[in-house]
Motif scaffolding. Structure first.
Motif, PDB file in Angstrom:
ATOM      1  N   PHE A 150       3.778   9.992   1.867  1.00  0.00           N
ATOM      2  CA  PHE A 150       4.204   9.091   2.947  1.00  0.00           C
ATOM      3  C   PHE A 150       3.562   9.497   4.271  1.00  0.00           C
ATOM      4  O   PHE A 150       2.910   8.692   4.943  1.00  0.00           O
ATOM      5  CB  PHE A 150       5.733   9.135   3.041  1.00  0.00           C
ATOM      6  N   PHE A 151       3.691  10.766   4.623  1.00  0.00           N
ATOM      7  CA  PHE A 151       3.100  11.236   5.881  1.00  0.00           C
ATOM      8  C   PHE A 151       1.581  11.116   5.849  1.00  0.00           C
ATOM      9  O   PHE A 151       0.958  10.715   6.838  1.00  0.00           O
ATOM     10  CB  PHE A 151       3.502  12.690   6.149  1.00  0.00           C
ATOM     11  N   ASP A 152       0.975  11.453   4.719  1.00  0.00           N
ATOM     12  CA  ASP A 152      -0.481  11.391   4.632  1.00  0.00           C
ATOM     13  C   ASP A 152      -0.997   9.968   4.753  1.00  0.00           C
ATOM     14  O   ASP A 152      -2.024   9.717   5.382  1.00  0.00           O
ATOM     15  CB  ASP A 152      -0.962  12.001   3.299  1.00  0.00           C
ATOM     16  N   TYR A 153      -0.268   9.045   4.146  1.00  0.00           N
ATOM     17  CA  TYR A 153      -0.680   7.639   4.262  1.00  0.00           C
ATOM     18  C   TYR A 153      -0.693   7.212   5.726  1.00  0.00           C
ATOM     19  O   TYR A 153      -1.644   6.601   6.202  1.00  0.00           O
ATOM     20  CB  TYR A 153       0.258   6.728   3.465  1.00  0.00           C
ATOM     21  N   LEU A 154       0.381   7.546   6.427  1.00  0.00           N
ATOM     22  CA  LEU A 154       0.459   7.150   7.832  1.00  0.00           C
ATOM     23  C   LEU A 154      -0.630   7.818   8.653  1.00  0.00           C
ATOM     24  O   LEU A 154      -1.124   7.251   9.632  1.00  0.00           O
ATOM     25  CB  LEU A 154       1.849   7.488   8.384  1.00  0.00           C
ATOM     26  N   ASP A 155      -1.029   9.046   8.244  1.00  0.00           N
ATOM     27  CA  ASP A 155      -2.128   9.725   8.933  1.00  0.00           C
ATOM     28  C   ASP A 155      -3.433   8.964   8.794  1.00  0.00           C
ATOM     29  O   ASP A 155      -4.157   8.762   9.766  1.00  0.00           O
ATOM     30  CB  ASP A 155      -2.325  11.130   8.340  1.00  0.00           C
ATOM     31  N   THR A 156      -3.717   8.547   7.592  1.00  0.00           N
ATOM     32  CA  THR A 156      -5.026   7.935   7.343  1.00  0.00           C
ATOM     33  C   THR A 156      -5.049   6.459   7.739  1.00  0.00           C
ATOM     34  O   THR A 156      -6.104   5.900   7.956  1.00  0.00           O
ATOM     35  CB  THR A 156      -5.414   8.057   5.858  1.00  0.00           C
ATOM     36  N   ASP A 212       0.829  -1.204   0.000  1.00  0.00           N
ATOM     37  CA  ASP A 212       0.000   0.000   0.000  1.00  0.00           C
ATOM     38  C   ASP A 212       0.863   1.254   0.000  1.00  0.00           C
ATOM     39  O   ASP A 212       0.637   2.182  -0.777  1.00  0.00           O
ATOM     40  CB  ASP A 212      -0.904   0.022   1.237  1.00  0.00           C
ATOM     41  N   LEU A 213       1.852   1.248   0.915  1.00  0.00           N
ATOM     42  CA  LEU A 213       2.690   2.433   1.086  1.00  0.00           C
ATOM     43  C   LEU A 213       3.448   2.751  -0.191  1.00  0.00           C
ATOM     44  O   LEU A 213       3.499   3.903  -0.654  1.00  0.00           O
ATOM     45  CB  LEU A 213       3.668   2.175   2.243  1.00  0.00           C
ATOM     46  N   LEU A 214       4.004   1.721  -0.783  1.00  0.00           N
ATOM     47  CA  LEU A 214       4.761   1.924  -2.007  1.00  0.00           C
ATOM     48  C   LEU A 214       3.872   2.476  -3.115  1.00  0.00           C
ATOM     49  O   LEU A 214       4.228   3.426  -3.825  1.00  0.00           O
ATOM     50  CB  LEU A 214       5.376   0.595  -2.464  1.00  0.00           C
ATOM     51  N   GLU A 215       2.690   1.886  -3.220  1.00  0.00           N
ATOM     52  CA  GLU A 215       1.739   2.299  -4.248  1.00  0.00           C
ATOM     53  C   GLU A 215       1.419   3.789  -4.127  1.00  0.00           C
ATOM     54  O   GLU A 215       1.501   4.545  -5.100  1.00  0.00           O
ATOM     55  CB  GLU A 215       0.456   1.484  -4.048  1.00  0.00           C
ATOM     56  N   VAL A 253       1.962  19.094  14.353  1.00  0.00           N
ATOM     57  CA  VAL A 253       2.840  19.178  13.192  1.00  0.00           C
ATOM     58  C   VAL A 253       2.125  18.575  11.983  1.00  0.00           C
ATOM     59  O   VAL A 253       1.849  17.382  11.955  1.00  0.00           O
ATOM     60  CB  VAL A 253       4.154  18.424  13.445  1.00  0.00           C
ATOM     61  N   SER A 254       1.812  19.408  11.013  1.00  0.00           N
ATOM     62  CA  SER A 254       1.093  18.926   9.832  1.00  0.00           C
ATOM     63  C   SER A 254       2.034  18.168   8.899  1.00  0.00           C
ATOM     64  O   SER A 254       3.258  18.279   9.006  1.00  0.00           O
ATOM     65  CB  SER A 254       0.478  20.097   9.080  1.00  0.00           C
ATOM     66  N   SER A 255       1.450  17.416   7.990  1.00  0.00           N
ATOM     67  CA  SER A 255       2.283  16.672   7.042  1.00  0.00           C
ATOM     68  C   SER A 255       3.042  17.653   6.139  1.00  0.00           C
ATOM     69  O   SER A 255       4.175  17.369   5.737  1.00  0.00           O
ATOM     70  CB  SER A 255       1.424  15.708   6.228  1.00  0.00           C
ATOM     71  N   ARG A 313      -3.609   4.879  10.513  1.00  0.00           N
ATOM     72  CA  ARG A 313      -2.929   4.857  11.807  1.00  0.00           C
ATOM     73  C   ARG A 313      -2.525   3.470  12.285  1.00  0.00           C
ATOM     74  O   ARG A 313      -1.384   3.264  12.695  1.00  0.00           O
ATOM     75  CB  ARG A 313      -3.814   5.531  12.858  1.00  0.00           C
ATOM     76  N   PRO A 314      -3.442   2.522  12.280  1.00  0.00           N
ATOM     77  CA  PRO A 314      -3.041   1.205  12.785  1.00  0.00           C
ATOM     78  C   PRO A 314      -1.881   0.620  11.988  1.00  0.00           C
ATOM     79  O   PRO A 314      -0.943   0.066  12.573  1.00  0.00           O
ATOM     80  CB  PRO A 314      -4.301   0.357  12.609  1.00  0.00           C
ATOM     81  N   ALA A 315      -1.944   0.767  10.678  1.00  0.00           N
ATOM     82  CA  ALA A 315      -0.848   0.255   9.859  1.00  0.00           C
ATOM     83  C   ALA A 315       0.459   0.948  10.229  1.00  0.00           C
ATOM     84  O   ALA A 315       1.518   0.319  10.308  1.00  0.00           O
ATOM     85  CB  ALA A 315      -1.157   0.473   8.383  1.00  0.00           C
ATOM     86  N   TRP A 316       0.371   2.236  10.480  1.00  0.00           N
ATOM     87  CA  TRP A 316       1.557   2.997  10.840  1.00  0.00           C
ATOM     88  C   TRP A 316       2.157   2.485  12.146  1.00  0.00           C
ATOM     89  O   TRP A 316       3.348   2.200  12.246  1.00  0.00           O
ATOM     90  CB  TRP A 316       1.181   4.475  10.976  1.00  0.00           C
ATOM     91  N   THR A 317       1.285   2.346  13.146  1.00  0.00           N
ATOM     92  CA  THR A 317       1.743   1.836  14.440  1.00  0.00           C
ATOM     93  C   THR A 317       2.454   0.509  14.252  1.00  0.00           C
ATOM     94  O   THR A 317       3.534   0.270  14.804  1.00  0.00           O
ATOM     95  CB  THR A 317       0.537   1.621  15.371  1.00  0.00           C
ATOM     96  N   LEU A 318       1.806  -0.339  13.451  1.00  0.00           N
ATOM     97  CA  LEU A 318       2.361  -1.654  13.216  1.00  0.00           C
ATOM     98  C   LEU A 318       3.757  -1.563  12.596  1.00  0.00           C
ATOM     99  O   LEU A 318       4.715  -2.161  13.075  1.00  0.00           O
ATOM    100  CB  LEU A 318       1.422  -2.370  12.260  1.00  0.00           C
TER     101      LEU A 318
END
Lengths: 198, 198
Positions: free
Chosen positions: B98-104, B72-75, B177-179, B106-111
Motif C-alpha cells: 500500500f505504501f509503496d504503491y502510493l510512493d510510485t 490498481d491499488l487493490l490489485e 519515513v520509509s515505507s 504520487r499523483p494518484a495518491w494525491t488524488l
DNA sequence: GCGGTAAGTTACCACGGGTAACCTACTTGC
DNA sequence: GCAAGTAGGTTACCCGTGGTAACTTACCGC
C-alpha cells in the motif's frame, strides 16, 4: 412580515458569530461545494458583501469555521484528559470525549471530517488540528515507552489519530457503534500493543 | 509546432485513457477545485465537450480517476498479500505494498487522499475502497482472533485502515519515513495488540 | 467515390464567487 | 440638539468555469 425593522444594524463580533453559525449549518447541510455565499448571507438576513467584509472569501469563511471547531474540540478533549488519572485513562477519556463531542456537534463534525477536506486552504488547518492531537498523544505515549525512538512515538501517534478519525466516520455510517465501543476498539490495539512492546 | 496534423481522430478507448491520464495529472497538480475542464481538455489536445461526451461531468471524471486508482491499488495489495505466508506477514506485506504503491504513483495518491474527498460524489467511492480494505483485513484478523465479536473485528479493521491512511499522509509531509518504518509502526500497535488479546 | 456515423468544434448560457460604488443608521464633538 | 464622520449594508455589476446545443468533418464500409 418582519414588523417594520427596516435595516437593523449589529455589532461586528455579534455579526461574525451569526455568520459562523449560519456557515456551519449551510456547509454541513448542502456540502461546501454546493453551498453558495448568498445562502449563508440570506440565512443571516444580510447580503453577500457583508459576509465578504468579515471573512474575505468562501475559503476564509470555511477556515474560520474550522478554527472555531478546532478550539472547541481541543478544549473538550484536553479537559477530559486532565480529569483522568494515569496515562492509560488519559488516552481513554480523551478519545471518548473526542467521539462524544462529534456526537453532540454533528454539523461541526461533518464540516471537519467530510467537508473541510474539500478546500485546498483548509487542508493545512486540518493538519494543524492533527498536529495538536499527535503532539499530545506522543507525550502520553512517551510516559509509557520512555526508551522509544521519537520518530517511532510520532508514528504511533499518527496511527492513533488516524484510527480515531476513521472510527468516527464509521460511527457516522453505523450509529449502533457507541462511543464507548469505539474507544475500546482503539484501546484494544493501541494500548495493549504498546504495553507489550516495552 | 505539431507538424500539419489538422484534426487527428482517435478511438474511444484510447481517448478515454488519455483523458484519464490528463485528469489525474491536472487534478493532482492544481487541486480538483482549481483545475478547469478546459485545462484537462487542452492537455489532451482537444476541446471541452469531448471530455463531457466521455465522462458526463467534472465529478464523473473524478470518479473515473478514483475508480481506476482503486482497481490498481487493490490489485497491488492483494498480490502482495497473496505472496506472503501466514496472517501476520499478509498484513505486513499488504500494508507495505500500500505504501509503496502510493510512493510510485504520487499523483494518484494525491488524488485519492487529498483531492477526492472534495467532491460529495467521490465520498461514497472512497468509502467503497475502504470497505474493500476493511473486509479484507477483518478476514485476516478473524484468523488470529476467531472468538472475537464481528463488530469488534470490524472496529479493529477500521483502526488499521485509518492508521494506514494517516501514516500515508504523514509520509507525504516527511519523506524521511520509509515505507518499511511506517509498516512497522502500524504492526507494533495493531498486531502486537491483537496477539495479546487472544 | 459516396453516404452514414462517430469524433470534434464553435458559440453560447447560467450560476456563483468576488468587487466597486454608493447609501444610511448610529455615534461623537461641539 | 445638530453637523460631520464612520461602521455597517446594499445594489449592480464583472468574469471564470461547468455545462450544452447546433453545426462540421474525418474516417469506414460498400
Amino acid at each position: 412580515m418582519e414588523t417594520s425593522t427596516p435595516r437593523r444594524r449589529v455589532g461586528r463580533a455579534e455579526r461574525e458569530r451569526q455568520i459562523l453559525d449560519a456557515a456551519v449549518a449551510v456547509f454541513s447541510e448542502r456540502g461546501y461545494q454546493n453551498a453558495s455565499m448568498d445562502a449563508v448571507a440570506e440565512r443571516v438576513g444580510v447580503t453577500k458583501p457583508v459576509v465578504y467584509t468579515h471573512f474575505g472569501s468562501k475559503e476564509g469563511l470555511l477556515l474560520a469555521c474550522v478554527a472555531r471547531a478546532r478550539t472547541d474540540l481541543l478544549e473538550v478533549t484536553a479537559a477530559a484528559a486532565a480529569a483522568a488519572q494515569g496515562s492509560e485513562d488519559m488516552l481513554r477519556q480523551g478519545t471518548k470525549a473526542f467521539f462524544d463531542y462529534l456526537d453532540t456537534q454533528r454539523p461541526a463534525w461533518t464540516l471537519l471530517y467530510s467537508e473541510a477536506a474539500i478546500s485546498a486552504g483548509a487542508g493545512p488547518a486540518l493538519e494543524e488540528i492533527r498536529a495538536q492531537q499527535t503532539d499530545f498523544i506522543a507525550a502520553l505515549l512517551a510516559t509509557q515507552a520512555p526508551d522509544a525512538d521519537p520518530q517511532r512515538l510520532a508514528g504511533w501517534s499518527q496511527v492513533i489519530v488516524g484510527a480515531c478519525e476513521r472510527l468516527a466516520l464509521w460511527r457516522g455510517q453505523d450509529p449502533r457503534v457507541s462511543s464507548e465501543q469505539a474507544t475500546e476498539y482503539l484501546m484494544d490495539l493501541a494500548w495493549t500493543g504498546l504495553a507489550h512492546l516495552r
